[in-house]
Design a protein around this motif. Structure first.
Motif, PDB file in Angstrom:
ATOM      1  N   ASN A 178       0.798  -1.334  -0.060  1.00  0.00           N
ATOM      2  CA  ASN A 178      -0.077  -0.106  -0.047  1.00  0.00           C
ATOM      3  C   ASN A 178       0.740   1.453  -0.040  1.00  0.00           C
ATOM      4  O   ASN A 178       0.671   2.044  -0.742  1.00  0.00           O
ATOM      5  CB  ASN A 178      -0.889   0.164   1.084  1.00  0.00           C
ATOM      6  CG  ASN A 178      -2.057  -1.065   1.234  1.00  0.00           C
ATOM      7  OD1 ASN A 178      -1.977  -1.999   1.963  1.00  0.00           O
ATOM      8  ND2 ASN A 178      -2.821  -1.382   0.003  1.00  0.00           N
ATOM      9  N   THR A 179       1.702   1.490   1.058  1.00  0.00           N
ATOM     10  CA  THR A 179       2.267   3.022   1.111  1.00  0.00           C
ATOM     11  C   THR A 179       3.909   2.620   1.443  1.00  0.00           C
ATOM     12  O   THR A 179       4.302   1.467   1.672  1.00  0.00           O
ATOM     13  CB  THR A 179       1.598   3.783   2.332  1.00  0.00           C
ATOM     14  OG1 THR A 179       2.161   2.721   3.484  1.00  0.00           O
ATOM     15  CG2 THR A 179       0.301   4.312   2.119  1.00  0.00           C
ATOM     16  N   ASN A 181       7.347   3.593   3.358  1.00  0.00           N
ATOM     17  CA  ASN A 181       7.474   4.014   4.724  1.00  0.00           C
ATOM     18  C   ASN A 181       8.411   5.151   4.668  1.00  0.00           C
ATOM     19  O   ASN A 181       8.984   5.616   3.759  1.00  0.00           O
ATOM     20  CB  ASN A 181       8.587   2.923   4.969  1.00  0.00           C
ATOM     21  CG  ASN A 181       8.141   1.497   5.161  1.00  0.00           C
ATOM     22  OD1 ASN A 181       6.853   1.123   5.031  1.00  0.00           O
ATOM     23  ND2 ASN A 181       8.862   0.552   5.057  1.00  0.00           N
ATOM     24  N   GLN A 182       8.323   5.999   5.593  1.00  0.00           N
ATOM     25  CA  GLN A 182       9.198   7.028   5.735  1.00  0.00           C
ATOM     26  C   GLN A 182      10.460   6.912   5.995  1.00  0.00           C
ATOM     27  O   GLN A 182      10.868   5.585   6.322  1.00  0.00           O
ATOM     28  CB  GLN A 182       8.631   7.780   7.219  1.00  0.00           C
ATOM     29  CG  GLN A 182       9.332   7.280   8.433  1.00  0.00           C
ATOM     30  CD  GLN A 182       8.333   7.392   9.669  1.00  0.00           C
ATOM     31  OE1 GLN A 182       7.418   6.658   9.603  1.00  0.00           O
ATOM     32  NE2 GLN A 182       8.575   8.370  10.508  1.00  0.00           N
ATOM     33  N   ALA A 305       5.550   9.160   0.769  1.00  0.00           N
ATOM     34  CA  ALA A 305       5.449   8.151   1.818  1.00  0.00           C
ATOM     35  C   ALA A 305       4.720   8.422   2.853  1.00  0.00           C
ATOM     36  O   ALA A 305       4.066   9.572   3.114  1.00  0.00           O
ATOM     37  CB  ALA A 305       7.076   7.946   2.484  1.00  0.00           C
ATOM     38  N   LYS A 306       4.153   7.215   3.770  1.00  0.00           N
ATOM     39  CA  LYS A 306       3.448   7.858   5.128  1.00  0.00           C
ATOM     40  C   LYS A 306       4.271   7.946   5.943  1.00  0.00           C
ATOM     41  O   LYS A 306       5.215   7.267   6.629  1.00  0.00           O
ATOM     42  CB  LYS A 306       2.802   6.393   5.490  1.00  0.00           C
ATOM     43  CG  LYS A 306       1.532   6.424   6.543  1.00  0.00           C
ATOM     44  CD  LYS A 306       1.006   5.201   6.494  1.00  0.00           C
ATOM     45  CE  LYS A 306      -0.023   5.334   7.847  1.00  0.00           C
ATOM     46  NZ  LYS A 306      -0.470   4.208   8.058  1.00  0.00           N
ATOM     47  N   GLY A 307       4.150   9.149   6.790  1.00  0.00           N
ATOM     48  CA  GLY A 307       4.877   9.681   7.935  1.00  0.00           C
ATOM     49  C   GLY A 307       5.836  10.750   7.703  1.00  0.00           C
ATOM     50  O   GLY A 307       6.028  11.100   6.233  1.00  0.00           O
ATOM     51  N   CYS A 334       1.932  19.059   1.225  1.00  0.00           N
ATOM     52  CA  CYS A 334       3.054  18.028   1.590  1.00  0.00           C
ATOM     53  C   CYS A 334       4.039  19.427   2.197  1.00  0.00           C
ATOM     54  O   CYS A 334       4.626  20.112   1.461  1.00  0.00           O
ATOM     55  CB  CYS A 334       3.808  17.545   0.693  1.00  0.00           C
ATOM     56  SG  CYS A 334       5.438  16.919   0.922  1.00  0.00           S
ATOM     57  N   GLN A 352       6.677  15.707   5.277  1.00  0.00           N
ATOM     58  CA  GLN A 352       5.682  15.016   5.814  1.00  0.00           C
ATOM     59  C   GLN A 352       4.787  14.448   4.553  1.00  0.00           C
ATOM     60  O   GLN A 352       4.195  15.209   3.919  1.00  0.00           O
ATOM     61  CB  GLN A 352       4.723  16.208   6.499  1.00  0.00           C
ATOM     62  CG  GLN A 352       3.608  15.472   7.240  1.00  0.00           C
ATOM     63  CD  GLN A 352       4.049  14.849   8.322  1.00  0.00           C
ATOM     64  OE1 GLN A 352       4.729  14.960   9.149  1.00  0.00           O
ATOM     65  NE2 GLN A 352       3.343  13.409   8.241  1.00  0.00           N
ATOM     66  N   GLY A 355       1.266   9.906   2.236  1.00  0.00           N
ATOM     67  CA  GLY A 355       0.666   8.559   2.534  1.00  0.00           C
ATOM     68  C   GLY A 355       0.085   8.073   1.474  1.00  0.00           C
ATOM     69  O   GLY A 355      -1.085   7.549   1.355  1.00  0.00           O
ATOM     70  N   TYR A 356       0.456   8.239   0.074  1.00  0.00           N
ATOM     71  CA  TYR A 356      -0.064   7.842  -1.194  1.00  0.00           C
ATOM     72  C   TYR A 356      -0.374   6.346  -1.125  1.00  0.00           C
ATOM     73  O   TYR A 356       0.566   5.452  -0.836  1.00  0.00           O
ATOM     74  CB  TYR A 356       0.867   8.371  -2.347  1.00  0.00           C
ATOM     75  CG  TYR A 356       0.089   7.885  -3.542  1.00  0.00           C
ATOM     76  CD1 TYR A 356      -0.818   8.533  -4.114  1.00  0.00           C
ATOM     77  CD2 TYR A 356       0.347   6.660  -4.391  1.00  0.00           C
ATOM     78  CE1 TYR A 356      -1.350   8.503  -5.341  1.00  0.00           C
ATOM     79  CE2 TYR A 356      -0.176   6.583  -5.526  1.00  0.00           C
ATOM     80  CZ  TYR A 356      -1.009   7.033  -6.107  1.00  0.00           C
ATOM     81  OH  TYR A 356      -1.682   6.966  -7.334  1.00  0.00           O
ATOM     82  N   MET A 357      -1.676   5.963  -1.531  1.00  0.00           N
ATOM     83  CA  MET A 357      -2.037   4.578  -1.235  1.00  0.00           C
ATOM     84  C   MET A 357      -1.924   4.079  -2.684  1.00  0.00           C
ATOM     85  O   MET A 357      -2.742   4.322  -3.776  1.00  0.00           O
ATOM     86  CB  MET A 357      -3.587   4.383  -1.034  1.00  0.00           C
ATOM     87  CG  MET A 357      -3.826   4.840   0.306  1.00  0.00           C
ATOM     88  SD  MET A 357      -3.190   3.917   1.683  1.00  0.00           S
ATOM     89  CE  MET A 357      -4.350   2.179   1.542  1.00  0.00           C
TER      90      MET A 357
END
Ligand SMILES: Nc1ncnc2c1ncn2[C@@H]1O[C@H](COP(=O)(O)OP(=O)(O)OP(=O)(O)O)[C@@H](O)[C@H]1O
Length: 359
Positions: A178-179, A181-182, A305-307, A334, A352, A355-357
């Motif tokens: 899905n996403t 990672n940071q 990314a997510k985070g 962003c 930041q 969190g693109y899916m």
């Protein structure tokens, strides 16, 4: 073309092809229409060049879209995506010395998917000036994106040099969850290992050059211990009889850096080596976690990314500045910030991510 079109000024800051590639990727991912004007207007040969034409044409073949201005020399280009990427293997045919890594740079963000493993086959140049070498891509960039959850393997099947090209690589991209990672890269540690590839017109004894590199760079280690692994690659090029370039990379327990120099014209090994060592020293003095060219290459992925991602870098490059301009046009939410550290001219760039899916 509708009124919600995003306008990118291609002359902003660095004003190079990378802004174009990034805008195209964001346009496909977020299904947002854009127009880029003043394309590469800061370059001696403004407008869409051969290299960019090949990169964009490849994407328009993979992604159903409406396109205006896709021709050599064009200074304006509009793109309306009609679909997202449908996971499929991609083959990019031979075009003399097109940069394989810049094609990867344009394809990678759009081809990330959650559904299936895909293979990307690209013909072209593996060691070219003004772009990452395939060696830096495979040994520095790929391990970092692996940390972000993007498992990618690159096989170099044949090297390709300027001007003939003739190289061939296959990259295998595994599906992600899905996403992305940071990415956190804020800890600097001193180097302990070097990898050096001498790109030469003919074989020679390189031991003396290895010694020179180690002697000059051991001041940047913790305890004077610096291991060097080196090899020679023979470049068959009419233009380069002596030294085509030297690819030097350093590694610490946590970070890796690229100091490659590919010559514009034939030079001696000695002269090239001095340039490479000086470049390495200048970067090592900086005490960052990434070299100057890896900062911009990671920012687009960090924005998706997510985070919150954070990277310790030197002065933000003009490539980074222009890329941030493009990202904020597509993703105003962003938040990208620079915080000066108390070491030299270093900065923490924090992004930041949205969190693109991926699908
Ligand atoms: N010497 C180098 N070593 C490693 N990477 C590099 C080097 N020079 C440039 N790069 C990277 O390669 C990319 C080049 O982007 P740039 O916008 O300059 O585009 P380009 O497509 O080569 O077009 P242009 O002809 O407009 O310069 C950037 O990601 C940059 O950081």
């Amino acid at each position: 073309m509708n009124q919600n079109i995003i306008i990118i000024d291609g002359s902003y800051n660095e004003g190079g092809g990378q802004m174009f590639r990034s805008a195209l990727a964001l346009s496909v991912l977020f299904q947002k229409q854009f127009k880029i004007i003043n394309i590469r207007s800061n370059r001696p040969n403004p407008g869409i060049n051969n290299q960019l034409l090949n990169q964009i044409t490849l994407i328009t073949k993979i992604i159903k879209s409406e396109v205006e201005g896709l021709k050599l020399g064009s200074q304006e280009f509009s793109f309306r995506p009609l679909e997202k990427f449908i996971p499929q293997d991609i083959v990019c045919p031979a075009q003399t010395a097109q940069s394989i890594t810049l094609i990867l740079q344009s394809l990678l963000p759009i081809s990330i998917n959650t559904q299936k493993q895909i293979s990307i086959t690209i013909h072209g140049g593996t060691y070219l000036n003004h772009c990452p070498t395939i060696e830096a891509w495979s040994t520095i960039f790929v391990p970092i994106i692996n940390q972000m959850g993007l498992k990618c393997i690159v096989n170099v099947l044949k090297e390709g040099y300027y001007p003939q090209g003739g190289g061939l690589i296959q990259a295998v991209l595994n599906p992600i969850k899905n996403t992305l990672n940071q990415l956190i890269k804020k800890e600097f540690t001193k180097i302990n290992k070097l990898n050096c590839t001498y790109l030469l017109g003919s074989p020679c004894d390189i031991q003396i050059f290895d010694h020179q590199i180690v002697n000059d760079l051991k001041q940047y280690t913790e305890n004077g211990q610096l291991i060097i692994n080196s090899e020679i690659k023979i470049v068959n090029s009419k233009k380069f009889k002596k030294c085509y370039g030297i690819s030097l990379m350093s590694h610490s327990n946590l970070n890796s850096y690229d100091y490659t120099i590919i010559n514009d014209s034939d030079k001696s090994i000695e002269e090239t080596l001095v340039n490479v060592i000086n470049y390495a020293k200048q970067q090592l003095e900086q005490q960052t976690c990434l070299d100057e060219h890896h900062q911009d290459q990671l920012i687009l992925l960090m924005s998706l990314a997510k985070g919150k991602s954070e990277i310790l870098v030197g002065k933000p490059s003009s490539h980074t500045e222009s890329l941030i301009y493009v990202i904020q046009k597509f993703l105003p939410e962003c938040l990208i910030e620079f915080e000066k550290t108390n070491i030299k001219d270093n900065f923490i760039i924090s992004v930041q991510g949205v969190g693109y899916m991926f699908e």
